[in-house]
Design a protein around this motif. Structure first.
Motif, PDB file in Angstrom:
ATOM      1  N   ASP A   1       9.989 -55.699  -3.462  1.00 21.25           N
ATOM      2  CA  ASP A   1       9.943 -57.096  -3.894  1.00 21.25           C
ATOM      3  C   ASP A   1      11.001 -57.883  -3.126  1.00 21.25           C
ATOM      4  O   ASP A   1      12.184 -57.560  -3.205  1.00 21.25           O
ATOM      5  CB  ASP A   1      10.217 -57.149  -5.407  1.00 21.25           C
ATOM      6  CG  ASP A   1       9.908 -58.510  -5.999  1.00 21.25           C
ATOM      7  OD1 ASP A   1       9.200 -59.300  -5.348  1.00 21.25           O
ATOM      8  OD2 ASP A   1      10.378 -58.788  -7.118  1.00 21.25           O
TER       9      ASP A   1
ATOM     10  N   GLU B   1       6.333 -64.370 -12.715  1.00 18.15           N
ATOM     11  CA  GLU B   1       6.796 -64.815 -11.401  1.00 18.15           C
ATOM     12  C   GLU B   1       5.571 -64.978 -10.521  1.00 18.15           C
ATOM     13  O   GLU B   1       4.789 -64.044 -10.331  1.00 18.15           O
ATOM     14  CB  GLU B   1       7.769 -63.799 -10.782  1.00 18.15           C
ATOM     15  CG  GLU B   1       9.120 -63.815 -11.481  1.00 18.15           C
ATOM     16  CD  GLU B   1      10.185 -62.984 -10.764  1.00 18.15           C
ATOM     17  OE1 GLU B   1       9.831 -62.064 -10.002  1.00 18.15           O
ATOM     18  OE2 GLU B   1      11.386 -63.261 -10.985  1.00 18.15           O
TER      19      GLU B   1
ATOM     20  N   GLU C   1       3.825 -64.971  -7.273  1.00 22.07           N
ATOM     21  CA  GLU C   1       4.104 -64.392  -5.960  1.00 22.07           C
ATOM     22  C   GLU C   1       2.806 -64.094  -5.215  1.00 22.07           C
ATOM     23  O   GLU C   1       1.738 -63.988  -5.811  1.00 22.07           O
ATOM     24  CB  GLU C   1       4.888 -63.070  -6.100  1.00 22.07           C
ATOM     25  CG  GLU C   1       6.205 -63.224  -6.854  1.00 22.07           C
ATOM     26  CD  GLU C   1       7.143 -62.034  -6.685  1.00 22.07           C
ATOM     27  OE1 GLU C   1       7.039 -61.312  -5.670  1.00 22.07           O
ATOM     28  OE2 GLU C   1       7.985 -61.839  -7.583  1.00 22.07           O
TER      29      GLU C   1
ATOM     30  N   ASP D   1       4.554 -60.981 -10.991  1.00 25.75           N
ATOM     31  CA  ASP D   1       5.623 -59.983 -11.098  1.00 25.75           C
ATOM     32  C   ASP D   1       6.464 -60.281 -12.337  1.00 25.75           C
ATOM     33  O   ASP D   1       7.540 -60.866 -12.255  1.00 25.75           O
ATOM     34  CB  ASP D   1       6.464 -60.032  -9.808  1.00 25.75           C
ATOM     35  CG  ASP D   1       7.435 -58.879  -9.726  1.00 25.75           C
ATOM     36  OD1 ASP D   1       7.135 -57.822 -10.293  1.00 25.75           O
ATOM     37  OD2 ASP D   1       8.490 -59.036  -9.082  1.00 25.75           O
TER      38      ASP D   1
ATOM     39  N   LYS E   1      11.853 -55.182 -14.860  1.00 24.67           N
ATOM     40  CA  LYS E   1      10.781 -55.457 -13.912  1.00 24.67           C
ATOM     41  C   LYS E   1       9.696 -54.382 -13.886  1.00 24.67           C
ATOM     42  O   LYS E   1       8.625 -54.624 -13.351  1.00 24.67           O
ATOM     43  CB  LYS E   1      11.370 -55.549 -12.488  1.00 24.67           C
ATOM     44  CG  LYS E   1      12.468 -56.565 -12.297  1.00 24.67           C
ATOM     45  CD  LYS E   1      11.992 -57.981 -12.407  1.00 24.67           C
ATOM     46  CE  LYS E   1      10.834 -58.243 -11.465  1.00 24.67           C
ATOM     47  NZ  LYS E   1      10.376 -59.648 -11.599  1.00 24.67           N
TER      48      LYS E   1
ATOM     49  N   GLY F   1       8.497 -62.493  -3.549  1.00 22.64           N
ATOM     50  CA  GLY F   1       9.496 -63.189  -4.361  1.00 22.64           C
ATOM     51  C   GLY F   1       8.836 -64.434  -4.946  1.00 22.64           C
ATOM     52  O   GLY F   1       7.818 -64.926  -4.423  1.00 22.64           O
TER      53      GLY F   1
HETATM   54 CA    CA Z   1       9.702 -60.714  -8.067  1.00 23.83          CA
END
Ligand code: CA
Length: 424
Positions: free
Chosen positions: A135, A208, A210, A242, A262, A357
């Motif tokens: 990541d 997230e 991404e 994510d 995560k 990211g």
């Molecule tokens: Ca991430």
């Protein structure tokens, strides 16, 4: 590279609804199964899946030098490993077979009906077996926002940030396909004013936004991939949610970085859109200042103009779009990420996934996480049904979509969606 299959003038005999993500110029690869068929490879076209196993077994893909059984598999890894020359030839051949100018398949009623399966009748599966997941942290706005919140606006970016595409090694086993519901994670957290940590369900669950690229080629251990060769290693892209447990992350991440905050789940969209299909949408990235070291210098346009959207749909309610961003807002490009990842001799493997990211654009509605959209809980979002969100609640479904559009051609990813179930 631009190929015949990218020609905006191409038309298919398969009916393509307006605003479909899957016109003849896209042809993304995925793995599907039906009530009557085991898992196998397919390509999306309009509202249908083209069954590659059927095409192979009935001679439609003869002459491409493909090994027997390459599509009749649970994952695309073996197909991708054939290399860009072979996988590109397959995409070109499928483009030909689906074109209005070709009647090999369209003129054969029995074959046509067996090869094309309505999307409503298939279940999409994980497209690849993922040996490794990395990541990155390549959006400047995201890194800046998080730096402002947790450190200091004057020194929001760490001193290494504009010199290194910062990343960490994540968990591959918990990457799952869109539609896989999951439970709110539990873990250890510690409130700032508490003397001891406590255990329980995560309270600050976040998405997230991404993109992830998937690799199709190995470099040997000890071999670096130079930046001008990086594209040979990338098969294509998927959307990636994510997930992050912000409260667990805050307590655990020093000094070695993200861990259990995560690794409970990351969701990907089922169709891999090839680098070839995205070729027409390449754009210049931001000017990189300070100048990067030589092994990270790129010549050309390696960013992608790709609109991205996030929606939240509470249980029994309508969806609210909470974020509109774009993949072009990255600071580091994928070429640089590959060159950096291998500069120490680390070996990439076929099927590896590389997250970009969180993709945050320059304006608040383009921020790619709840942490930023609701600014650490200080600016709750109001959804269409009147409810407020600082983070993601049980029963919420988070939906991400992405597409590029130019010259009347729309290349899309479909969606990645997942519903958060209460903690077990
Ligand atoms: Ca991430």
């Amino acid at each position: 590279m631009t190929t015949k299959a990218n020609n905006p003038a191409l038309r298919s005999w398969v009916e393509i609804p307006q605003n479909s993500d899957f016109p003849i110029q896209n042809l993304p690869f995925g793995i599907f199964k039906t009530e009557y068929m085991d898992a196998g490879a397919g390509v999306a076209i309009g509202e249908h899946v083209l069954d590659l196993t059927y095409l192979y077994e009935n001679g439609f893909l003869d002459g491409l030098g493909l090994p027997a059984g390459v599509f009749n598999q649970k994952y695309l890894n073996d197909f991708m490993e054939l290399g860009k020359k072979s996988t590109r030839a397959v995409r070109e051949r499928l483009s030909e077979l689906l074109s209005v100018d070709n009647d090999e398949l369209s003129g054969n009623k029995a074959a046509r009906e067996l090869a094309l399966i309505p999307m409503a009748e298939v279940e999409m599966l994980m497209p690849v077996r993922v040996p490794n997941y990395t990541d990155f942290y390549s959006s400047e706005q995201h890194a800046y926002n998080v730096g402002c919140m947790f450190r200091d606006p004057e020194n929001a970016l760490m001193p290494n940030w504009k010199h290194i595409p910062v990343g960490y090694h994540g968990r591959a086993s918990s990457i799952v396909v869109s539609g896989t519901d999951f439970h709110r994670p539990k873990g250890q957290t510690k409130a700032d004013d508490a003397t001891m940590p406590s255990f329980g369900p995560c309270r600050l669950l976040d998405f997230e936004l991404e993109m992830a690229f998937i690799t199709c080629k190995e470099n040997g251990l000890g071999e670096s991939v130079s930046i001008d060769k990086a594209g040979d290693y990338i098969f294509g892209f998927v959307l990636l949610n994510d997930w992050s447990a912000r409260d667990i992350q805050k307590w655990e991440y020093v000094p070695l970085g993200p861990f259990l905050a995560k690794s409970f789940a990351s969701h990907v969209s089922p169709w891999i859109v090839t680098m070839d299909a995205l070729e027409p949408f390449r754009v210049a990235g931001p000017n990189q200042d300070p100048e990067v070291l030589d092994y990270l210098k790129t010549d050309g346009d390696f960013h992608y103009d790709l609109d991205l959207q996030v929606g939240i749909q509470p249980a029994d309610s309508e969806e609210t779009v909470v974020c509109n961003s774009n993949f072009k807002h990255m600071y580091w490009n994928v070429q640089q990420q590959v060159a950096h990842h291998t500069v120490n001799g680390c070996n990439l493997q076929v099927g590896d996934m590389y997250g970009s990211g969180t993709i945050s654009g320059p304006t608040p509605e383009a921020y790619g996480s709840m942490l930023e959209l609701a600014w650490r809980g200080t600016k709750p979002l109001t959804l269409n049904d009147g409810s407020e969100r600082k983070f993601i609640m049980d029963g919420d479904t988070v939906i991400m979509r992405g597409h590029a559009e130019k010259d009347g051609v729309r290349i899309g990813f479909g969606e990645v969606k997942a519903t958060v179930l209460p903690a077990k």
